[in-house]
Scaffold this motif. Structure first.
Motif, PDB file in Angstrom:
ATOM      1  N   LEU A  27       0.840  -1.193   0.000  1.00 36.91           N
ATOM      2  CA  LEU A  27       0.000   0.000   0.000  1.00 36.91           C
ATOM      3  C   LEU A  27       0.875   1.242   0.000  1.00 36.91           C
ATOM      4  O   LEU A  27       1.823   1.331   0.783  1.00 36.91           O
ATOM      5  CB  LEU A  27      -0.898   0.011   1.236  1.00 36.91           C
ATOM      6  N   VAL A  28       0.549   2.195  -0.857  1.00 39.00           N
ATOM      7  CA  VAL A  28       1.298   3.441  -0.918  1.00 39.00           C
ATOM      8  C   VAL A  28       0.322   4.610  -0.868  1.00 39.00           C
ATOM      9  O   VAL A  28      -0.543   4.745  -1.741  1.00 39.00           O
ATOM     10  CB  VAL A  28       2.147   3.528  -2.197  1.00 39.00           C
ATOM     11  N   GLU A  29       0.467   5.440   0.167  1.00 44.54           N
ATOM     12  CA  GLU A  29      -0.401   6.603   0.312  1.00 44.54           C
ATOM     13  C   GLU A  29       0.232   7.828  -0.333  1.00 44.54           C
ATOM     14  O   GLU A  29       1.446   7.935  -0.436  1.00 44.54           O
ATOM     15  CB  GLU A  29      -0.648   6.925   1.801  1.00 44.54           C
ATOM     16  N   SER A  30      -0.633   8.768  -0.719  1.00 44.66           N
ATOM     17  CA  SER A  30      -0.173  10.054  -1.231  1.00 44.66           C
ATOM     18  C   SER A  30      -1.239  11.105  -0.962  1.00 44.66           C
ATOM     19  O   SER A  30      -2.391  10.762  -0.683  1.00 44.66           O
ATOM     20  CB  SER A  30       0.124   9.976  -2.730  1.00 44.66           C
ATOM     21  N   GLY A  31      -0.822  12.364  -1.044  1.00 45.34           N
ATOM     22  CA  GLY A  31      -1.775  13.456  -0.942  1.00 45.34           C
ATOM     23  C   GLY A  31      -1.692  14.280   0.326  1.00 45.34           C
ATOM     24  O   GLY A  31      -2.342  15.324   0.430  1.00 45.34           O
ATOM     25  N   GLY A  32      -0.897  13.840   1.301  1.00 51.69           N
ATOM     26  CA  GLY A  32      -0.784  14.620   2.524  1.00 51.69           C
ATOM     27  C   GLY A  32      -0.142  15.973   2.259  1.00 51.69           C
ATOM     28  O   GLY A  32       0.710  16.106   1.380  1.00 51.69           O
ATOM     29  N   ASP A  33      -0.552  16.964   3.047  1.00 49.85           N
ATOM     30  CA  ASP A  33      -0.046  18.320   2.804  1.00 49.85           C
ATOM     31  C   ASP A  33      -0.384  19.203   3.997  1.00 49.85           C
ATOM     32  O   ASP A  33      -1.029  18.765   4.960  1.00 49.85           O
ATOM     33  CB  ASP A  33      -0.674  18.899   1.538  1.00 49.85           C
ATOM     34  N   SER A  57      -8.469 -13.633   4.755  1.00 50.16           N
ATOM     35  CA  SER A  57      -7.930 -14.490   5.824  1.00 50.16           C
ATOM     36  C   SER A  57      -7.529 -13.679   7.049  1.00 50.16           C
ATOM     37  O   SER A  57      -6.755 -14.139   7.883  1.00 50.16           O
ATOM     38  CB  SER A  57      -6.732 -15.285   5.293  1.00 50.16           C
ATOM     39  N   ASN A  58      -8.064 -12.429   7.138  1.00 53.87           N
ATOM     40  CA  ASN A  58      -7.859 -11.560   8.307  1.00 53.87           C
ATOM     41  C   ASN A  58      -6.415 -11.140   8.519  1.00 53.87           C
ATOM     42  O   ASN A  58      -6.006 -10.859   9.657  1.00 53.87           O
ATOM     43  CB  ASN A  58      -8.408 -12.209   9.578  1.00 53.87           C
ATOM     44  N   LEU A  59      -5.654 -11.079   7.456  1.00 59.23           N
ATOM     45  CA  LEU A  59      -4.327 -10.472   7.535  1.00 59.23           C
ATOM     46  C   LEU A  59      -4.467  -8.979   7.287  1.00 59.23           C
ATOM     47  O   LEU A  59      -5.278  -8.558   6.465  1.00 59.23           O
ATOM     48  CB  LEU A  59      -3.394 -11.095   6.502  1.00 59.23           C
ATOM     49  N   GLY A  60      -3.660  -8.191   7.994  1.00 61.73           N
ATOM     50  CA  GLY A  60      -3.718  -6.746   7.841  1.00 61.73           C
ATOM     51  C   GLY A  60      -2.424  -6.200   7.270  1.00 61.73           C
ATOM     52  O   GLY A  60      -1.336  -6.661   7.625  1.00 61.73           O
ATOM     53  N   TYR A  61      -2.544  -5.247   6.390  1.00 63.42           N
ATOM     54  CA  TYR A  61      -1.383  -4.607   5.780  1.00 63.42           C
ATOM     55  C   TYR A  61      -1.513  -3.099   5.923  1.00 63.42           C
ATOM     56  O   TYR A  61      -2.625  -2.552   5.904  1.00 63.42           O
ATOM     57  CB  TYR A  61      -1.273  -4.981   4.298  1.00 63.42           C
ATOM     58  N   TRP A  62      -0.367  -2.438   6.044  1.00 67.81           N
ATOM     59  CA  TRP A  62      -0.333  -0.996   6.253  1.00 67.81           C
ATOM     60  C   TRP A  62       0.577  -0.315   5.250  1.00 67.81           C
ATOM     61  O   TRP A  62       1.609  -0.872   4.854  1.00 67.81           O
ATOM     62  CB  TRP A  62       0.190  -0.679   7.655  1.00 67.81           C
ATOM     63  N   GLY A  63       0.208   0.901   4.890  1.00 67.82           N
ATOM     64  CA  GLY A  63       1.123   1.758   4.165  1.00 67.82           C
ATOM     65  C   GLY A  63       2.025   2.472   5.155  1.00 67.82           C
ATOM     66  O   GLY A  63       1.898   2.310   6.372  1.00 67.82           O
TER      67      GLY A  63
END
Length: 117
Positions: free
Chosen positions: A4-10, A102-108
């Motif tokens: 996961l890759v987030e963008s847009g923060g400012d 399968s209830n695995l969690g991933y984070w950016g």
């Protein structure tokens, strides 16, 4: 595995708007939910919005209801958070999250939103 890759923060003034995006890659078909969390300095990470990838059903934290909108584009494998009427208390690092069947969690890695008063 899901990436996961987030963008847009400012930096934005109170009352302004921002649009955050999260691009997902990897085992996309295994994702059941996607969501946005945030963590302000000295506080715990909190969930603010989630979306069911197949049904499109959404849930919001009371603190952002009516101001933030989460949406997903399954064709582009992205989830977006439209944030309006921003307040200084919205200042935080915003994280994208994916939950698999399968209830695995991933984070950016997160994207910083700063709202000045």
């Amino acid at each position: 595995q899901v990436q996961l890759v987030e963008s847009g923060g400012d930096l934005v003034q109170a009352g302004g708007s921002l649009r955050l995006s999260c691009a997902a890659s990897g085992s996309i078909s295994s994702i059941k939910y996607m969501g946005w969390y945030r963590q302000a300095p000295g506080k715990q990470r909190e969930v603010i919005a989630t979306i069911n990838k197949s049904s499109g059903n959404t849930l919001y934290a009371d603190s952002v209801k009516g101001r933030f909108t989460i949406s997903g584009d399954n064709a582009k494998n992205t989830v977006t958070l439209q944030m309006n009427s921003l307040k200084p208390e919205d200042t935080a690092v915003y994280y994208c999250n994916a939950q698999t069947l399968s209830n695995l969690g991933y984070w950016g890695k997160g994207t910083l939103v700063t709202v000045s008063s």
